[in-house]
Design a protein around this motif. Structure first.
Motif, PDB file in Angstrom:
ATOM      1  N   VAL A  97       0.838  -1.204   0.000  1.00  0.00           N
ATOM      2  CA  VAL A  97       0.000   0.000   0.000  1.00  0.00           C
ATOM      3  C   VAL A  97       0.872   1.253   0.000  1.00  0.00           C
ATOM      4  O   VAL A  97       0.691   2.154  -0.831  1.00  0.00           O
ATOM      5  N   LYS A  98       1.812   1.321   0.921  1.00  0.00           N
ATOM      6  CA  LYS A  98       2.662   2.511   1.066  1.00  0.00           C
ATOM      7  C   LYS A  98       3.464   2.784  -0.202  1.00  0.00           C
ATOM      8  O   LYS A  98       3.535   3.926  -0.685  1.00  0.00           O
ATOM      9  N   SER A  99       4.058   1.751  -0.773  1.00  0.00           N
ATOM     10  CA  SER A  99       4.891   1.934  -1.960  1.00  0.00           C
ATOM     11  C   SER A  99       4.078   2.405  -3.151  1.00  0.00           C
ATOM     12  O   SER A  99       4.481   3.336  -3.858  1.00  0.00           O
ATOM     13  N   ALA A 107      -7.382   9.082  -3.308  1.00  0.00           N
ATOM     14  CA  ALA A 107      -8.345   8.143  -3.894  1.00  0.00           C
ATOM     15  C   ALA A 107      -7.623   6.912  -4.447  1.00  0.00           C
ATOM     16  O   ALA A 107      -8.117   5.789  -4.340  1.00  0.00           O
ATOM     17  N   TYR A 108      -6.443   7.108  -5.028  1.00  0.00           N
ATOM     18  CA  TYR A 108      -5.667   5.971  -5.530  1.00  0.00           C
ATOM     19  C   TYR A 108      -5.184   5.111  -4.362  1.00  0.00           C
ATOM     20  O   TYR A 108      -5.278   3.885  -4.407  1.00  0.00           O
ATOM     21  N   MET A 168     -10.356   9.543 -12.102  1.00  0.00           N
ATOM     22  CA  MET A 168     -10.588   9.084 -10.734  1.00  0.00           C
ATOM     23  C   MET A 168      -9.572   9.626  -9.732  1.00  0.00           C
ATOM     24  O   MET A 168      -9.870   9.719  -8.554  1.00  0.00           O
ATOM     25  N   TRP A 169      -8.365   9.907 -10.185  1.00  0.00           N
ATOM     26  CA  TRP A 169      -7.304  10.293  -9.247  1.00  0.00           C
ATOM     27  C   TRP A 169      -6.799  11.705  -9.484  1.00  0.00           C
ATOM     28  O   TRP A 169      -5.671  12.038  -9.165  1.00  0.00           O
ATOM     29  N   GLY A 170      -7.674  12.549 -10.079  1.00  0.00           N
ATOM     30  CA  GLY A 170      -7.335  13.946 -10.233  1.00  0.00           C
ATOM     31  C   GLY A 170      -6.569  14.278 -11.496  1.00  0.00           C
ATOM     32  O   GLY A 170      -6.131  15.408 -11.670  1.00  0.00           O
TER      33      GLY A 170
END
Length: 161
Positions: A18-20, A34-35, A147-149
């Protein structure tokens, strides 16, 4: 520079995925919260619901440090696997880890009895697309989204196994 592809399962692997993804895609493409939420949902579903016989995930390591990931999960039907969360960290690019991860995922899907594999990606991810095409995936659909700007084109690829 020893490389290793291993099954996901060590403490911290899920959080690292998740972090990477969140940090790398924010830095390289400006994709934000959102991503990260989408990646969190995918990882959480895998962690709580996956079937060991039909689903797997792997971590790539270089010099003992995590450097990449890929997941093979059930697709929309019993015959279809879905490739998800392919990532190679910037400092490990050029070592063919992406190819090794995709090949590992494809081999697992075949062994698990899937007949085809699908994946969903976005147009800026040129290196990943090159790997997919080199492995026989074909583009089967595309559509614009934001979706992610950012204005992106989502792409769906498939391969018969």
């Amino acid at each position: 520079m020893p490389k290793l592809i291993r099954k996901l399962g060590e403490p911290g692997d899920l959080g690292w995925v998740v972090k990477s993804h969140a940090e790398i895609y924010a830095a390289e493409y400006g994709w934000g919260f959102a991503y990260e939420a989408l990646i969190t949902q995918i990882v959480s579903a895998y962690a709580t619901e996956h079937d060991d016989a039909r689903e797997a995930a792997w971590i790539a390591e270089v010099d003992g440090k995590r450097a990449g990931s890929i997941f093979c999960v059930r697709g929309p039907d019993e015959a279809t696997a879905q490739l998800r969360l392919l990532l190679v960290t910037p400092d490990a690019r050029g070592l063919r880890l992406g190819v090794e991860l995709v090949d590992t995922c494809l081999a697992f899907a075949r062994e698990a009895g899937y007949k085809r594999m699908v994946l969903w990606t976005n147009d800026p991810l040129v290196a990943a697309r090159h790997i997919y095409l080199s492995r026989g995936f074909r583009l089967t659909g595309s559509e614009p989204h934001n979706m992610w700007g950012a204005e992106l084109t989502a792409q769906t690829y498939e391969i018969d196994l």
